[in-house]
Design a protein around this motif. Structure first.
Motif, PDB file in Angstrom:
ATOM      1  N   HIS A   1     -83.269 -22.586  -6.288  1.00  0.00           N
ATOM      2  CA  HIS A   1     -83.277 -23.903  -5.319  1.00  0.00           C
ATOM      3  C   HIS A   1     -84.632 -23.380  -4.104  1.00  0.00           C
ATOM      4  O   HIS A   1     -85.490 -24.543  -2.955  1.00  0.00           O
ATOM      5  CB  HIS A   1     -82.789 -24.935  -5.159  1.00  0.00           C
ATOM      6  CG  HIS A   1     -83.215 -26.478  -6.276  1.00  0.00           C
ATOM      7  ND1 HIS A   1     -81.620 -26.982  -6.891  1.00  0.00           N
ATOM      8  CD2 HIS A   1     -83.615 -26.338  -6.953  1.00  0.00           C
ATOM      9  CE1 HIS A   1     -81.538 -27.504  -7.800  1.00  0.00           C
ATOM     10  NE2 HIS A   1     -83.083 -27.039  -8.289  1.00  0.00           N
TER      11      HIS A   1
ATOM     12  N   ARG B   1     -86.658 -28.415  -3.235  1.00  0.00           N
ATOM     13  CA  ARG B   1     -87.270 -26.610  -3.122  1.00  0.00           C
ATOM     14  C   ARG B   1     -87.450 -27.154  -1.420  1.00  0.00           C
ATOM     15  O   ARG B   1     -87.581 -27.521  -0.828  1.00  0.00           O
ATOM     16  CB  ARG B   1     -88.548 -26.067  -3.039  1.00  0.00           C
ATOM     17  CG  ARG B   1     -89.181 -25.881  -4.990  1.00  0.00           C
ATOM     18  CD  ARG B   1     -88.022 -24.901  -4.911  1.00  0.00           C
ATOM     19  NE  ARG B   1     -88.627 -24.066  -6.769  1.00  0.00           N
ATOM     20  CZ  ARG B   1     -87.806 -24.751  -7.363  1.00  0.00           C
ATOM     21  NH1 ARG B   1     -87.356 -26.403  -7.505  1.00  0.00           N
ATOM     22  NH2 ARG B   1     -88.142 -24.692  -8.404  1.00  0.00           N
TER      23      ARG B   1
ATOM     24  N   LEU C   1     -87.483 -21.332  -1.624  1.00  0.00           N
ATOM     25  CA  LEU C   1     -88.816 -20.948  -1.815  1.00  0.00           C
ATOM     26  C   LEU C   1     -88.728 -20.362  -0.162  1.00  0.00           C
ATOM     27  O   LEU C   1     -88.929 -21.157   0.727  1.00  0.00           O
ATOM     28  CB  LEU C   1     -89.611 -22.451  -2.199  1.00  0.00           C
ATOM     29  CG  LEU C   1     -91.142 -22.075  -2.062  1.00  0.00           C
ATOM     30  CD1 LEU C   1     -91.262 -21.194  -3.517  1.00  0.00           C
ATOM     31  CD2 LEU C   1     -91.714 -23.236  -1.987  1.00  0.00           C
TER      32      LEU C   1
ATOM     33  N   ILE D   1     -93.420 -23.327 -10.669  1.00  0.00           N
ATOM     34  CA  ILE D   1     -92.091 -24.187 -10.668  1.00  0.00           C
ATOM     35  C   ILE D   1     -92.987 -24.802 -12.102  1.00  0.00           C
ATOM     36  O   ILE D   1     -94.145 -25.291 -12.388  1.00  0.00           O
ATOM     37  CB  ILE D   1     -92.697 -24.784  -9.686  1.00  0.00           C
ATOM     38  CG1 ILE D   1     -92.183 -24.536  -8.203  1.00  0.00           C
ATOM     39  CG2 ILE D   1     -91.504 -26.397  -9.370  1.00  0.00           C
ATOM     40  CD1 ILE D   1     -92.080 -24.860  -6.748  1.00  0.00           C
TER      41      ILE D   1
ATOM     42  N   TYR E   1     -94.938 -17.121  -0.894  1.00  0.00           N
ATOM     43  CA  TYR E   1     -93.645 -17.297  -1.791  1.00  0.00           C
ATOM     44  C   TYR E   1     -92.432 -16.692  -2.379  1.00  0.00           C
ATOM     45  O   TYR E   1     -92.643 -15.658  -3.253  1.00  0.00           O
ATOM     46  CB  TYR E   1     -94.299 -18.751  -2.388  1.00  0.00           C
ATOM     47  CG  TYR E   1     -94.717 -19.961  -1.737  1.00  0.00           C
ATOM     48  CD1 TYR E   1     -94.456 -20.127  -0.580  1.00  0.00           C
ATOM     49  CD2 TYR E   1     -96.067 -20.414  -1.516  1.00  0.00           C
ATOM     50  CE1 TYR E   1     -95.118 -20.908   0.580  1.00  0.00           C
ATOM     51  CE2 TYR E   1     -96.771 -21.230  -0.511  1.00  0.00           C
ATOM     52  CZ  TYR E   1     -96.291 -21.973   0.507  1.00  0.00           C
ATOM     53  OH  TYR E   1     -96.947 -22.326   1.439  1.00  0.00           O
TER      54      TYR E   1
END
Ligand code: C2O
Ligand code: CU
Length: 461
Positions: free
Chosen positions: A30, A73, A32, A63, A54
């Protein structure tokens, strides 16, 4: 060599692309993290390029969720500039829309922000930075966001293809750092000299004759409009900007692919073994391969013919008769002939406006995000906006939070989109149901334009 001539220089070299690697699961699924990284963006033999990506990747990690699922995220900002993440095309809760200075404060370096929202529509979407986007997206802060439909689609394989346009110094392979170039703002935006797919030049994939693929194309360029063609494929457009077409549309001519738009194609490989099928890009009337599919073997004796349409998403239908009308007049830019506009409600000469870093006006105001909203609507109201492009450039207008219908020339409801390309001198009407509460940006996705006057807001209360 001119800094804008990298592409021509690279085309001369022969480069063998590599298949796209699967995204590595980050330690925290989760997480980022926006961070700097040095990657091999230029072809092998050239130096590495410092990008902002990212999780340090270009494009950012894919994603992928099921329709109706929750996306969570935790953004960690490790780039030396405040940032935020916008989930482009998602009909999202306004607080999660990720617009710095409107729906949230920009996240400072070292800080975090938790994004948590539901993805109501199946389709091809993307996410990108939304603070100083003209710089942060140009540095690499974007990635694909795929929402899967529950139904099984009759395909053999799917490829997510993120097309991007970079302005790179051919000597050093570093990104040109004049992100605020006045010439880019006043003309077509930051146009690069090096075009990649999934961060690779001349991406080459393998294929089998008569196989059927779903290709999810995302144009992550700052400003480049990509004219695309298919070669060695029978193809159909099955969705645009995440929204399925009622009937798949055969690809018979050039597809004009504007920044921020997405195209879902279903293609059947018709090229023979030993040949390649291509997604081709038209470059000043020359044809270049954007992605090559090398046909290695035969999968079936024939292709499958017209595909089934994808199931539609549940978008409310606009009633044009009751829709409140608005006009968005776009003016300014180079060769635009604009002489006056307002800033903070005060009439200024074009010289004073340029002095303030602005080049464009919406309905006579050059303020951008801080200017007057285009429309204030009550939730559930229907609206139509006549966009009049009175400039000398094309603009890809994007509405946050809600999809809209383009109107057909006969005035009927046309394609559902979140980004519409309005050519120079063109008028395009769009209509939508203002069912999503909040403050929504409506702006040009040529990002240098968005930063110099081509941004307004639509308020739904
Ligand atoms: Cu794709 Cu305002 O953004
Ligand atoms: Cu524009």
């Amino acid at each position: 060599m001119n800094r804008r001539e990298f592409l021509g220089c690279v085309s001369a070299a022969s480069i063998s692309g590599m298949p796209v690697g699967k995204v590595l699961a980050a330690s925290d699924p989760h997480g980022l993290t926006a961070k700097r990284a040095n990657i091999q963006l230029a072809p092998a033999g050239y130096p590495k390029t410092e990008i902002w990506g990212y999780n340090g990747m270009v494009p950012g990690p894919e994603i992928r969720v099921a329709k109706g699922a929750r996306v969570q995220r935790m953004l960690l900002n490790e780039v030396p500039d405040p940032t935020s993440v916008h989930w482009h095309g998602i009909r999202i809760d306004n607080a999660m829309d990720g617009v710095s200075g409107l729906t949230q404060d920009a996240v400072k370096t070292g800080d975090t922000f938790e994004y948590d929202f539901v993805a109501p529509d199946a389709g091809t979407f993307w996410y990108h930075a939304h603070n100083r986007s003209y710089e942060q997206i140009a540095r690499g802060l974007s990635g694909p966001l795929i929402v899967e439909e529950p139904d099984t689609i009759d395909i053999d394989r799917e490829e997510v293809l993120v097309l991007d346009d970079w302005l790179v110094d051919p000597e050093t392979s570093q990104l040109d750092n004049d992100f605020e170039a006045g010439g880019d703002k006043s003309h077509g935006g930051r146009i690069g000299n090096y075009i990649t797919t999934n961060g690779k030049y001349n991406l080459t994939l393998s294929a089998r004759k008569n196989e059927r693929y779903r290709l999810r194309l995302i144009n992550a360029s700052n400003a480049r409009i990509l004219p695309l063609q298919l070669e060695g494929f029978d193809g159909w457009i099955v969705a645009l900007d995440g929204m399925p077409l009622a009937a798949p549309q055969p690809v018979t001519e050039t597809i004009v692919f504007a920044p921020a738009q997405r195209i879902d194609l279903i293609v059947d490989v018709t090229a023979d073994v030993g040949e390649s099928a291509h997604i081709q890009r038209l470059d000043r009337n020359e044809v270049a391969s954007q992605v090559a599919f090398e046909v290695k073997s035969i999968a079936a004796t024939r292709t499958r013919g017209t595909p089934q349409p994808l199931a539609p998403n549940e978008i409310p239908t606009v009633d044009l008769n009751s829709a409140k009308p608005f006009v968005l007049k776009m003016e300014g830019g180079a060769m635009g002939g604009l002489r006056f506009a307002t800033l903070g409600g005060v009439k200024k000469s074009m010289g004073e406006i340029v002095e303030a870093g602005q080049f464009w006006a919406f309905n006579g105001a050059a303020d951008g995000m801080g200017g007057p909203p285009l429309a204030e609507l009550s939730q559930g109201e229907h609206a139509r906006i006549m966009i009049k492009n009175e400039t000398s450039f094309a603009h890809a207008m994007h509405l946050h939070g809600m999809h809209f219908n383009e109107l057909n020339p006969d005035g009927s409801l046309g394609l559902l989109r979140d980004t519409t390309l309005v050519e120079r001198g063109e008028e395009r009407e769009i209509a939508f149901v203002a069912d999503n509460l909040g403050k929504w940006l409506f702006h040009c996705h040529m990002l240098a334009h968005a930063a110099s006057g081509m941004t307004t807001r639509i308020i739904v209360s």
